[in-house]
Design a protein around this motif. Structure first.
Motif, PDB file in Angstrom:
ATOM      1  N   ALA A 129       0.825  -1.206   0.000  1.00 20.94           N
ATOM      2  CA  ALA A 129       0.000   0.000   0.000  1.00 20.94           C
ATOM      3  C   ALA A 129       0.860   1.258   0.000  1.00 20.94           C
ATOM      4  O   ALA A 129       0.392   2.334  -0.359  1.00 20.94           O
ATOM      5  CB  ALA A 129      -0.925   0.007   1.209  1.00 20.94           C
ATOM      6  N   ASP A 165      -0.277  -7.638   0.357  1.00 16.42           N
ATOM      7  CA  ASP A 165      -0.982  -7.260  -0.875  1.00 16.42           C
ATOM      8  C   ASP A 165      -2.469  -7.586  -0.779  1.00 16.42           C
ATOM      9  O   ASP A 165      -3.146  -7.765  -1.791  1.00 16.42           O
ATOM     10  CB  ASP A 165      -0.363  -7.974  -2.081  1.00 16.42           C
ATOM     11  CG  ASP A 165      -0.484  -9.500  -1.983  1.00 16.42           C
ATOM     12  OD1 ASP A 165      -0.905 -10.001  -0.913  1.00 16.42           O
ATOM     13  OD2 ASP A 165      -0.163 -10.188  -2.969  1.00 16.42           O
ATOM     14  N   TRP A 166      -2.995  -7.650   0.434  1.00 19.38           N
ATOM     15  CA  TRP A 166      -4.383  -8.063   0.632  1.00 19.38           C
ATOM     16  C   TRP A 166      -4.897  -7.359   1.881  1.00 19.38           C
ATOM     17  O   TRP A 166      -4.131  -7.050   2.774  1.00 19.38           O
ATOM     18  CB  TRP A 166      -4.440  -9.581   0.810  1.00 19.38           C
ATOM     19  CG  TRP A 166      -5.758 -10.236   0.517  1.00 19.38           C
ATOM     20  CD1 TRP A 166      -6.589 -10.837   1.395  1.00 19.38           C
ATOM     21  CD2 TRP A 166      -6.380 -10.377  -0.764  1.00 19.38           C
ATOM     22  NE1 TRP A 166      -7.682 -11.360   0.758  1.00 19.38           N
ATOM     23  CE2 TRP A 166      -7.581 -11.088  -0.587  1.00 19.38           C
ATOM     24  CE3 TRP A 166      -6.037  -9.973  -2.055  1.00 19.38           C
ATOM     25  CZ2 TRP A 166      -8.447 -11.403  -1.624  1.00 19.38           C
ATOM     26  CZ3 TRP A 166      -6.886 -10.293  -3.079  1.00 19.38           C
ATOM     27  CH2 TRP A 166      -8.079 -10.996  -2.879  1.00 19.38           C
ATOM     28  N   PHE A 170      -6.857  -2.015   0.742  1.00 21.49           N
ATOM     29  CA  PHE A 170      -6.852  -2.081  -0.721  1.00 21.49           C
ATOM     30  C   PHE A 170      -8.184  -1.625  -1.318  1.00 21.49           C
ATOM     31  O   PHE A 170      -8.222  -1.162  -2.458  1.00 21.49           O
ATOM     32  CB  PHE A 170      -6.467  -3.492  -1.184  1.00 21.49           C
ATOM     33  CG  PHE A 170      -4.991  -3.730  -1.128  1.00 21.49           C
ATOM     34  CD1 PHE A 170      -4.186  -3.430  -2.210  1.00 21.49           C
ATOM     35  CD2 PHE A 170      -4.397  -4.207   0.026  1.00 21.49           C
ATOM     36  CE1 PHE A 170      -2.820  -3.625  -2.154  1.00 21.49           C
ATOM     37  CE2 PHE A 170      -3.028  -4.397   0.099  1.00 21.49           C
ATOM     38  CZ  PHE A 170      -2.241  -4.102  -0.995  1.00 21.49           C
ATOM     39  N   LEU A 174      -8.156   0.965  -4.315  1.00 17.35           N
ATOM     40  CA  LEU A 174      -8.824   0.615  -5.575  1.00 17.35           C
ATOM     41  C   LEU A 174      -9.924   1.615  -5.917  1.00 17.35           C
ATOM     42  O   LEU A 174     -10.133   1.944  -7.093  1.00 17.35           O
ATOM     43  CB  LEU A 174      -9.401  -0.799  -5.492  1.00 17.35           C
ATOM     44  CG  LEU A 174      -8.382  -1.931  -5.311  1.00 17.35           C
ATOM     45  CD1 LEU A 174      -9.083  -3.278  -5.262  1.00 17.35           C
ATOM     46  CD2 LEU A 174      -7.338  -1.922  -6.410  1.00 17.35           C
ATOM     47  N   TYR A 198      -1.286   7.110  -1.658  1.00 19.13           N
ATOM     48  CA  TYR A 198      -1.926   6.553  -0.461  1.00 19.13           C
ATOM     49  C   TYR A 198      -2.553   7.665   0.372  1.00 19.13           C
ATOM     50  O   TYR A 198      -3.683   7.541   0.845  1.00 19.13           O
ATOM     51  CB  TYR A 198      -0.900   5.778   0.369  1.00 19.13           C
ATOM     52  CG  TYR A 198      -1.493   5.141   1.606  1.00 19.13           C
ATOM     53  CD1 TYR A 198      -2.060   3.877   1.555  1.00 19.13           C
ATOM     54  CD2 TYR A 198      -1.490   5.812   2.827  1.00 19.13           C
ATOM     55  CE1 TYR A 198      -2.622   3.290   2.675  1.00 19.13           C
ATOM     56  CE2 TYR A 198      -2.042   5.236   3.960  1.00 19.13           C
ATOM     57  CZ  TYR A 198      -2.607   3.975   3.875  1.00 19.13           C
ATOM     58  OH  TYR A 198      -3.167   3.405   4.991  1.00 19.13           O
ATOM     59  N   TRP A 233      -6.513  -4.296  -8.983  1.00 23.14           N
ATOM     60  CA  TRP A 233      -5.620  -4.729  -7.901  1.00 23.14           C
ATOM     61  C   TRP A 233      -4.282  -5.215  -8.471  1.00 23.14           C
ATOM     62  O   TRP A 233      -3.220  -4.876  -7.956  1.00 23.14           O
ATOM     63  CB  TRP A 233      -6.333  -5.837  -7.119  1.00 23.14           C
ATOM     64  CG  TRP A 233      -5.510  -6.525  -6.067  1.00 23.14           C
ATOM     65  CD1 TRP A 233      -5.196  -6.058  -4.829  1.00 23.14           C
ATOM     66  CD2 TRP A 233      -4.907  -7.820  -6.172  1.00 23.14           C
ATOM     67  NE1 TRP A 233      -4.448  -6.980  -4.143  1.00 23.14           N
ATOM     68  CE2 TRP A 233      -4.253  -8.075  -4.946  1.00 23.14           C
ATOM     69  CE3 TRP A 233      -4.874  -8.797  -7.171  1.00 23.14           C
ATOM     70  CZ2 TRP A 233      -3.560  -9.263  -4.700  1.00 23.14           C
ATOM     71  CZ3 TRP A 233      -4.183  -9.981  -6.924  1.00 23.14           C
ATOM     72  CH2 TRP A 233      -3.546 -10.194  -5.704  1.00 23.14           C
ATOM     73  N   ASN A 237      -0.569  -3.650  -7.787  1.00 23.22           N
ATOM     74  CA  ASN A 237       0.527  -4.473  -7.270  1.00 23.22           C
ATOM     75  C   ASN A 237       1.730  -4.468  -8.206  1.00 23.22           C
ATOM     76  O   ASN A 237       2.883  -4.453  -7.773  1.00 23.22           O
ATOM     77  CB  ASN A 237       0.061  -5.915  -7.063  1.00 23.22           C
ATOM     78  CG  ASN A 237      -0.774  -6.076  -5.805  1.00 23.22           C
ATOM     79  OD1 ASN A 237      -0.866  -5.150  -5.002  1.00 23.22           O
ATOM     80  ND2 ASN A 237      -1.377  -7.235  -5.633  1.00 23.22           N
ATOM     81  N   SER A 264      -2.017 -12.542  -0.360  1.00 26.27           N
ATOM     82  CA  SER A 264      -3.146 -12.919  -1.226  1.00 26.27           C
ATOM     83  C   SER A 264      -3.049 -14.362  -1.703  1.00 26.27           C
ATOM     84  O   SER A 264      -4.067 -15.021  -1.944  1.00 26.27           O
ATOM     85  CB  SER A 264      -3.206 -11.993  -2.436  1.00 26.27           C
ATOM     86  OG  SER A 264      -2.020 -12.100  -3.207  1.00 26.27           O
TER      87      SER A 264
END
Length: 582
Positions: A129, A165-166, A170, A174, A198, A233, A237, A264
């Motif tokens: 993030a 990454d999850w 997010f 997104l 961010y 997503w 990433n 993830s």
């Protein structure tokens, strides 16, 4: 040599058992240490002191019996009793010379290779993030140094970059990407500064209820596998991982995209982890959350602490993901060891999840789970390193500043060098200094970050070691230019400083094995610093190229060559690039 002496002691101990001087079932821990004072020999053991009570004999008497029953060895010049019952071993100089020659002839510098294991190294693990910050430095470079040492010893090392990454943040990111796209903004440009992206997304989330609602919806869609959501997503990433890779490349850390296995990737297994915990009878529902309570972990009131694996609303936590990762490393990667280079403040978390994994049968007894915790990198005020405004320092900014400072320093010392040469040296010195300043500290300790100290050419620093290496290389270069070939000449240890350097060179294998076993790169840093100092003393006392006798010159050149290879190999295992000149 250490292993050889331990084998001699084992045989002596066996003879004493055969003579019923020591009980057959008594198995003392054999310990052999290098001596600090060479008048006490090269190695010493306290075996007689440890065994005296069981044998019912005074320690010195038992020490003499142990010596009397030692098998003969051409590698040991003499054995003596010291103090209350220590046994000191003096290694034969010819044996030492032969050991160094064998190291010169071996690409592994005479380091014996143990039985190969499959070792998972969990390192770096940034949150995608945001951009990598200084807090990710220690995990990345300590883990990398240990992984390099393990590979050097012949182990199969599997690096795992467990990126964040999850998760709920997010949805917010997104939603902001979705807005950018609706405004025809180029996403890659918008994400060129992840930190700004961010902050902007967080600002929208805090200010707009509609935006916050959409963010929450996108979390659900993402976790449900919505393809449009997953496409956004993946794009996020991809760009975020590119940022990380730039940092790894600059740091000379051996991490690639192939090593990334983020949170993830374990998502499909999380529900099964919870179901399996329930089936094994470990799960308890508490206030709507599913938990594992372990008696060995209690709070101040004596109540068992919970390991929460599923929240009241059905969401999963870090503990659930870590359990799934352990199961993957056991079943798919067939790991013998799994090393976790994570801030030591997470120590309790890892103790708990390791225990849960074992109780649930997710990992077998043969898999060693090891949390390699580390302290924090602090500013001059003793607090975690921040910018003057109090913001988190981006790691790439820190590295760029180190490189620039090194450039100015090197240019002041070498004004005649070309710009390209200065930049090459500055990159090695700047990045190497940041890494070495960190790696040379005990892993578990906090340390104060100081550009001035780390870029110094004095003391235990990267510039000092890099310069020491170039000095040795300069001697070897002059020998080559003079047409000197010492390859066929034997190593002869006749002067005190020659023996001292030889003994220090012979310690390399012990140092590498200690680093690999304990995950402590600072022991290698300390060794290299000592080796550079011992070589400097040797060079002052024992002329090399101007030696009076050809045999002495050639022998000393071999010692210089082995010193050069040891310093170079050691620095490379720390992930520090070396230089031909400075």
């Amino acid at each position: 040599m250490k292993q050889h002496i331990l084998e001699l002691l084992e045989q002596s101990l066996a003879k004493l058992k055969d003579q019923s001087i020591i009980a057959a079932d008594f198995t003392p821990r054999l310990q052999l240490d290098r001596t600090k004072d060479k008048s006490h020999g090269d190695f010493a053991t306290n075996l007689a002191l440890m065994t005296a009570k069981a044998a019912g004999k005074p320690p010195r008497d038992l020490a003499q019996l142990l010596i009397d029953n030692l098998p003969a060895s051409e590698h040991i010049a003499k054995v003596e009793i010291a103090g209350p019952g220590f046994i000191n071993f003096f290694v034969d100089d010819n044996t030492l010379a032969n050991q160094l020659q064998a190291a010169l002839d071996d690409e592994h510098l005479g380091v014996p290779l143990p039985e190969s294991q499959t070792i998972v190294v969990d390192l770096s693990s940034p949150n995608l993030a945001k951009e990598m910050h200084v807090g990710h430095l220690r995990s990345s470079i300590i883990g990398d140094a240990v992984a390099r040492a393990l590979e050097f010893l012949g182990h199969k090392v599997i690096r795992q970059n467990h990126v964040g990454d999850w998760g709920t943040q997010f949805g917010m990111l997104l939603a902001y990407m979705e807005e950018m796209r609706a405004q025809n903004t180029e996403i890659s440009m918008a994400l060129s500064d992840l930190e700004s992206f961010y902050r902007a997304a967080k600002k929208r989330f805090d200010e707009s209820e509609d935006f916050a609602k959409r963010a929450r919806e996108l979390v659900v869609e993402l976790q449900s596998g919505d393809e449009d959501c997953l496409a956004l997503w993946r794009e996020f990433n991809e760009i975020s991982l590119d940022h990380c890779q730039q940092v790894y490349d600059k740091l000379n850390v051996k991490l690639t995209r192939d090593d990334v296995r983020g949170e993830s990737s374990y998502n499909p297994d999380l529900a099964q982890v919870v179901a399996d915990l329930e089936a094994s009878g470990l799960l308890t529902e508490d206030q709507g959350a599913k938990c594992v309570f372990l008696d060995e972990f209690k709070n101040q009131n004596g109540d068992p602490l919970p390991v929460i694996v599923q929240k009241q609303g059905g969401g999963f936590l870090y503990s659930t993901t870590d359990l799934a990762a352990m199961r993957y490393r056991q079943n798919q990667l067939n790991a013998d060891r799994a090393l976790y280079f994570v801030d030591q403040r997470q120590g309790l978390h890892f103790q708990q999840v390791f225990s849960v994994a074992r109780k649930a049968g997710f990992v077998k007894d043969g898999l060693s789970l090891e949390h390699m915790g580390f302290g924090t990198m602090n500013g001059e005020d003793g607090k975690p390193f921040k910018t003057r405004s109090g913001d988190t320092v981006k790691l790439i900014d820190l590295l760029n500043e180190a490189e620039q400072r090194a450039f100015e320093l090197v240019k002041s010392k070498n004004p005649d060098l070309s710009e390209d040469e200065l930049r090459e040296i500055a990159l090695a010195v700047g990045i190497g200094s940041v890494k070495y300043a960190d790696l040379s500290k005990n892993r578990s300790s906090d340390y104060i970050f100081s550009f001035e100290q780390m870029l110094s050419f004095e003391g235990n620093t990267a510039p000092y070691l890099l310069y020491a290496l170039t000095r040795v290389r300069n001697i070897l270069r002059k020998a080559t230019e003079a047409g000197i070939d010492a390859s066929q000449s034997p190593i002869a240890l006749e002067q005190e400083k020659e023996v001292e350097l030889a003994n220090k060179l012979a310690q390399f294998a012990e140092v590498i094995n200690r680093l690999a076993e304990r995950g402590t790169p600072h022991v290698l840093c300390g060794y290299l610093f000592e080796l550079a100092g011992v070589f400097s003393s040797f060079y002052e006392a024992c002329p090399v190229l101007s030696a009076e006798q050809t045999s002495a010159r050639d022998s000393r050149l071999k010692l210089a060559k082995l010193t050069e290879r040891t310093l170079k190999t050691g620095l490379e295992l720390l992930g520090i690039k070396t230089l031909e000149r400075m």
